[in-house]
Enzyme design. Structure first.
Site, PDB file in Angstrom:
ATOM      1  CG  HIS A  14      33.152  36.218 -14.316  1.00  0.00           C
ATOM      2  ND1 HIS A  14      34.452  36.164 -14.742  1.00  0.00           N
ATOM      3  CD2 HIS A  14      33.130  35.493 -13.172  1.00  0.00           C
ATOM      4  CE1 HIS A  14      35.182  35.463 -13.897  1.00  0.00           C
ATOM      5  NE2 HIS A  14      34.387  35.044 -12.926  1.00  0.00           N
ATOM      6  CG  HIS A  16      32.301  32.764  -8.891  1.00  0.00           C
ATOM      7  ND1 HIS A  16      33.043  31.649  -9.234  1.00  0.00           N
ATOM      8  CD2 HIS A  16      32.977  33.831  -9.375  1.00  0.00           C
ATOM      9  CE1 HIS A  16      34.123  32.038  -9.893  1.00  0.00           C
ATOM     10  NE2 HIS A  16      34.113  33.354  -9.983  1.00  0.00           N
ATOM     11  CE  LYS A 100      37.445  31.722 -15.933  1.00  0.00           C
ATOM     12  NZ  LYS A 100      36.615  32.267 -14.863  1.00  0.00           N
ATOM     13  CG  HIS A 137      41.604  33.618 -13.612  1.00  0.00           C
ATOM     14  ND1 HIS A 137      40.783  33.996 -12.568  1.00  0.00           N
ATOM     15  CD2 HIS A 137      42.860  33.978 -13.243  1.00  0.00           C
ATOM     16  CE1 HIS A 137      41.513  34.555 -11.621  1.00  0.00           C
ATOM     17  NE2 HIS A 137      42.789  34.542 -12.005  1.00  0.00           N
ATOM     18  CG  HIS A 175      38.222  38.491 -13.617  1.00  0.00           C
ATOM     19  ND1 HIS A 175      39.458  38.191 -14.145  1.00  0.00           N
ATOM     20  CD2 HIS A 175      37.771  37.341 -13.065  1.00  0.00           C
ATOM     21  CE1 HIS A 175      39.737  36.925 -13.935  1.00  0.00           C
ATOM     22  NE2 HIS A 175      38.730  36.385 -13.270  1.00  0.00           N
ATOM     23  CG  ASP A 248      35.055  37.395 -10.385  1.00  0.00           C
ATOM     24  OD1 ASP A 248      34.618  36.229 -10.297  1.00  0.00           O
ATOM     25  OD2 ASP A 248      36.211  37.716 -10.058  1.00  0.00           O
TER      26      ASP A 248
END
Length: 345
Positions: A14, A16, A100, A137, A175, A248
């Protein structure tokens, strides 16, 4: 006392990376330690189609410095207009490894997310047919639900009904932050897994709030009550194949973190492995670190484990840089506020 540990090169399930100048600035910090990463699709505009994922992958590879090896594992952003056949084609080509799900308004750049879950059922059913994972999420966004309860409510109201209505759908609870989520994942079958971040293993909401608000520890899902953290550590270090690393790591320019309404996310990429080794060392579970970082994720996603190895060494506390510089501005690095003794050598 163990002073050195060699493990297979980890993956980040995970991550970004953003785009443009920010991508160029943060990518090397992941690539120096991680072989692969599931790359989040919440750009503006989001990565919705296979063609958009292919273009984003090319931009990531173009930003990779010479001499570094890294494989971006692409995802698609689920919307109420997502075409099931486009998803299937992107998965069949090998380009896309997951889809996602963002509930609309749940976190950074999630405005295009899902409001009516009935509208995405055809996509979820197609994903179940082809074995493509759904990364979730897991928070509801209704205003009347306290922010510290949104994960637990999501499990009861959204996730469990989705899984019951779509047998065989492979789901990653991303997460996770609560004892309830850890228990739900642990009790699941082989179609369910969960990732855990560095910050949720190391910190609780007191670290963020007591003595003043620390915006660089603000992330979504938010840090929870201290009673949850030991359950997350237990899940990560306990050896269950249901749990693996998803950092994350979420970069924002420092000015956006230190704003009146600060951005959500912790940039952990430079220190993630050092922090994890510290956590596993404290739990007397260093022998299980490789499974959490390097084995369980590939097993769930059905990809080979990495053959390359890295070594972590225990010594004097590491120096954590306050910031890294990028073309999009400085980005503050996650600091747990206590000594971390492990470094990648």
């Amino acid at each position: 006392m163990t002073e050195s540990l060699t493990i297979r090169r980890p993956d980040d399930w995970h991550l970004h990376l953003r785009d443009g100048a920010m991508l160029e600035g943060v990518l090397p910090w992941t690539a120096r330690h991680f072989a692969r990463a599931i790359v989040m699709p919440n750009l503006v505009p989001p990565v919705v189609t296979g063609a958009e994922a292919a273009a984003y992958r090319e931009r990531i590879l173009a930003a990779l410095p010479d001499g570094m090896t890294f494989e971006p594992l692409m995802t698609l952003y689920l919307t109420e207009d997502t075409d099931p056949e486009d998803v299937a084609a992107a998965a069949e080509s090998g380009l896309v490894k997951a889809v996602k799900l963002y509930p609309a308004g749940a976190t950074t750049n999630s405005a295009s997310g899902v409001r009516d879950f009935d509208k995405v059922r055809p996509v979820l059913e197609r994903m179940a047919e082809i074995g493509l994972p759904l990364c979730v999420h897991g928070e509801v966004t209704r205003r009347e639900i306290d922010i510290f309860d949104r994960e637990a409510v999501f499990i009861d109201e959204v996730l469990d009904p989705i899984r019951r209505a779509t047998p065989g759908l492979r789901v990653v609870m991303e997460h996770i932050t609560t004892a309830e989520a850890a228990a739900y994942a642990a009790e699941g079958d082989e179609t369910l897994a969960a990732t855990i971040t560095v910050q949720h293993l190391m910190l609780d909401r007191n670290d963020m709030l007591v003595g003043g608000m620390r915006p660089h520890l603000y992330c979504l899902p938010i840090l929870k009550r201290g009673t949850h953290r030991p359950k997350l550590v237990e899940a990560a270090t306990g050896g269950s194949p249901r749990f693996f690393l998803g950092t994350d790591s979420a970069p924002h320019p420092t000015h956006a973190k230190e704003a009146e309404c600060c951005a959500a996310g912790c940039f952990t990429a430079p220190v993630a492995l050092s922090c994890l080794a510290e956590i596993f060392d404290e739990a007397d579970a260093l022998d299980r670190l490789e499974a959490f970082t390097s084995l369980n994720g590939p097993a769930f996603y059905g990809v080979p484990v990495n053959e390359e190895r890295i070594t972590l060494t225990r010594g004097a506390p590491i120096d954590i840089p306050a910031k890294i510089e990028t073309g999009a501005g400085p980005v503050s690095v996650f600091n747990p506020g206590r000594p971390v003794h492990w470094r990648v050598t």
